[in-house]
Design a protein around this motif. Structure first.
Motif, PDB file in Angstrom:
ATOM      1  N   GLY A 101       0.868  -1.080   0.042  1.00 42.98           N
ATOM      2  CA  GLY A 101       0.059   0.112   0.044  1.00 42.98           C
ATOM      3  C   GLY A 101       0.894   1.267   0.056  1.00 42.98           C
ATOM      4  N   GLN A 102       1.760   1.269   0.748  1.00 44.75           N
ATOM      5  CA  GLN A 102       3.019   2.323   0.847  1.00 44.75           C
ATOM      6  C   GLN A 102       3.411   2.572  -0.619  1.00 44.75           C
ATOM      7  OE1 GLN A 102       3.761   4.355   3.339  1.00 44.75           O
ATOM      8  NE2 GLN A 102       3.247   3.217   5.206  1.00 44.75           N
ATOM      9  N   ILE A 103       3.768   1.564  -1.171  1.00 42.52           N
ATOM     10  CA  ILE A 103       4.452   1.874  -2.510  1.00 42.52           C
ATOM     11  C   ILE A 103       3.265   2.271  -3.742  1.00 42.52           C
ATOM     12  CG2 ILE A 103       5.628   0.646  -4.766  1.00 42.52           C
ATOM     13  CD1 ILE A 103       7.277  -0.823  -2.396  1.00 42.52           C
ATOM     14  N   CYS A 104       2.051   1.740  -3.651  1.00 44.39           N
ATOM     15  CA  CYS A 104       1.180   1.952  -4.430  1.00 44.39           C
ATOM     16  C   CYS A 104       0.657   3.667  -4.162  1.00 44.39           C
ATOM     17  CB  CYS A 104      -0.074   1.274  -4.369  1.00 44.39           C
ATOM     18  SG  CYS A 104       0.180  -0.414  -5.381  1.00 44.39           S
ATOM     19  N   SER A 105       0.748   3.875  -3.021  1.00 43.60           N
ATOM     20  CA  SER A 105       0.389   5.140  -2.820  1.00 43.60           C
ATOM     21  C   SER A 105       1.515   6.267  -3.256  1.00 43.60           C
ATOM     22  CB  SER A 105       0.029   5.274  -1.116  1.00 43.60           C
ATOM     23  OG  SER A 105      -0.188   6.722  -0.732  1.00 43.60           O
ATOM     24  N   ALA A 106       2.645   5.831  -2.899  1.00 39.24           N
ATOM     25  CA  ALA A 106       4.002   6.667  -3.268  1.00 39.24           C
ATOM     26  C   ALA A 106       3.690   6.803  -4.569  1.00 39.24           C
ATOM     27  CB  ALA A 106       5.266   6.078  -2.863  1.00 39.24           C
ATOM     28  N   ILE A 107       3.534   5.874  -5.472  1.00 36.20           N
ATOM     29  CA  ILE A 107       3.434   6.081  -6.999  1.00 36.20           C
ATOM     30  C   ILE A 107       2.464   7.124  -7.355  1.00 36.20           C
ATOM     31  CG2 ILE A 107       3.101   4.836  -9.049  1.00 36.20           C
ATOM     32  CD1 ILE A 107       4.479   2.356  -7.850  1.00 36.20           C
ATOM     33  N   GLY A 108       1.230   6.749  -6.911  1.00 35.77           N
ATOM     34  CA  GLY A 108       0.276   7.792  -7.098  1.00 35.77           C
ATOM     35  C   GLY A 108       0.610   9.321  -6.692  1.00 35.77           C
ATOM     36  N   MET A 109       1.178   9.456  -5.390  1.00 37.70           N
ATOM     37  CA  MET A 109       1.497  10.387  -5.151  1.00 37.70           C
ATOM     38  C   MET A 109       2.468  11.266  -5.740  1.00 37.70           C
ATOM     39  SD  MET A 109       4.049  12.261  -2.884  1.00 37.70           S
ATOM     40  CE  MET A 109       5.031  10.955  -2.065  1.00 37.70           C
ATOM     41  N   ARG A 125       5.513  13.640   3.749  1.00 38.74           N
ATOM     42  CA  ARG A 125       4.655  13.095   5.140  1.00 38.74           C
ATOM     43  C   ARG A 125       3.155  13.155   4.947  1.00 38.74           C
ATOM     44  NH1 ARG A 125       8.547  11.186   8.788  1.00 38.74           N
ATOM     45  NH2 ARG A 125      10.564  12.041   8.749  1.00 38.74           N
ATOM     46  N   GLU A 126       2.818  14.597   4.749  1.00 37.62           N
ATOM     47  CA  GLU A 126       1.543  14.907   4.818  1.00 37.62           C
ATOM     48  C   GLU A 126       0.719  13.983   3.556  1.00 37.62           C
ATOM     49  OE1 GLU A 126      -2.197  16.399   5.423  1.00 37.62           O
ATOM     50  OE2 GLU A 126      -0.369  16.546   6.613  1.00 37.62           O
ATOM     51  N   ARG A 127       1.436  14.056   2.303  1.00 37.04           N
ATOM     52  CA  ARG A 127       0.783  13.428   1.266  1.00 37.04           C
ATOM     53  C   ARG A 127       0.713  11.991   1.281  1.00 37.04           C
ATOM     54  NH1 ARG A 127       1.266  15.995  -4.447  1.00 37.04           N
ATOM     55  NH2 ARG A 127       1.996  18.456  -3.741  1.00 37.04           N
ATOM     56  N   MET A 128       1.323  11.426   2.345  1.00 33.61           N
ATOM     57  CA  MET A 128       1.559   9.890   2.568  1.00 33.61           C
ATOM     58  C   MET A 128       0.827   9.527   4.058  1.00 33.61           C
ATOM     59  SD  MET A 128       3.002   8.247   0.215  1.00 33.61           S
ATOM     60  CE  MET A 128       3.365   6.620   0.916  1.00 33.61           C
ATOM     61  N   SER A 129       0.232  10.467   4.429  1.00 35.63           N
ATOM     62  CA  SER A 129      -0.406  10.510   5.783  1.00 35.63           C
ATOM     63  C   SER A 129      -1.735   9.179   5.894  1.00 35.63           C
ATOM     64  CB  SER A 129      -0.776  11.733   6.527  1.00 35.63           C
ATOM     65  OG  SER A 129      -1.840  12.298   5.761  1.00 35.63           O
ATOM     66  N   GLY A 130      -2.159   9.206   4.904  1.00 39.89           N
ATOM     67  CA  GLY A 130      -3.011   7.977   4.871  1.00 39.89           C
ATOM     68  C   GLY A 130      -2.704   6.556   4.719  1.00 39.89           C
TER      69      GLY A 130
END
Length: 150
Positions: A101-109, A125-130
């Motif tokens: 989930g972290q990696i998918c979220s980071a790619i999207g971010m 940090r703010e953009r990944m806070s979810g």
């Protein structure tokens, strides 16, 4: 039952699902795609994050029928990706449960950011806070994202 079609990790899939089945359950239980994890099942932890047409979503909060005719990418579909190697180099994975989930979220971010290379640590940090990491690998995760962004 409702018949839906979606493209999952580059493969066209046809599913018969009840209207209340979450995208996460459809992926894991109907298609055997186990990268997205069921953490809190309430959209608070981000372990289930996938990309829907390139946009990050919490698959536990999404109904499968909402994503008919969409491109769904899970961690299995982004392999290999530079973020995976960066997570290893910066010890951004520890137990590994949240990593997909972290990696998918980071790619999207990174895709969302106008200039990913200009993101500050605080913005990352703010953009990944979810996405929560119970092991506390946040510093390594931020460093991995910064490396790939630049």
């Amino acid at each position: 039952m409702t018949e839906i079609r979606m493209r999952v990790n580059g493969t066209d899939e046809k599913l018969d699902v009840e209207p209340w089945v979450s995208l996460l359950d459809a992926l894991r239980e109907r298609l055997g795609v186990t990268g997205p994890k069921k953490g809190c099942d309430q959209g608070a932890c981000g372990a289930c994050t996938v990309l829907a047409d390139g946009v990050r979503i919490n698959a536990c909060l999404a109904l499968a029928v909402q994503y008919a005719d969409k491109e769904i990418t899970t961690i299995e579909g982004v392999t290999p990706h530079p973020l995976q190697e960066a997570f290893v180099r910066h010890d951004g994975f520890q137990c590994g449960y949240c990593t997909s989930g972290q990696i998918c979220s980071a790619i999207g971010m990174l895709n969302e950011a106008e200039d990913p290379a200009a993101l500050t640590d605080a913005e990352i940090r703010e953009r990944m806070s979810g996405n929560l990491c119970r092991c506390g690998a946040y510093n390594g995760i931020v460093e991995a994202i910064k490396e790939v962004a630049r």
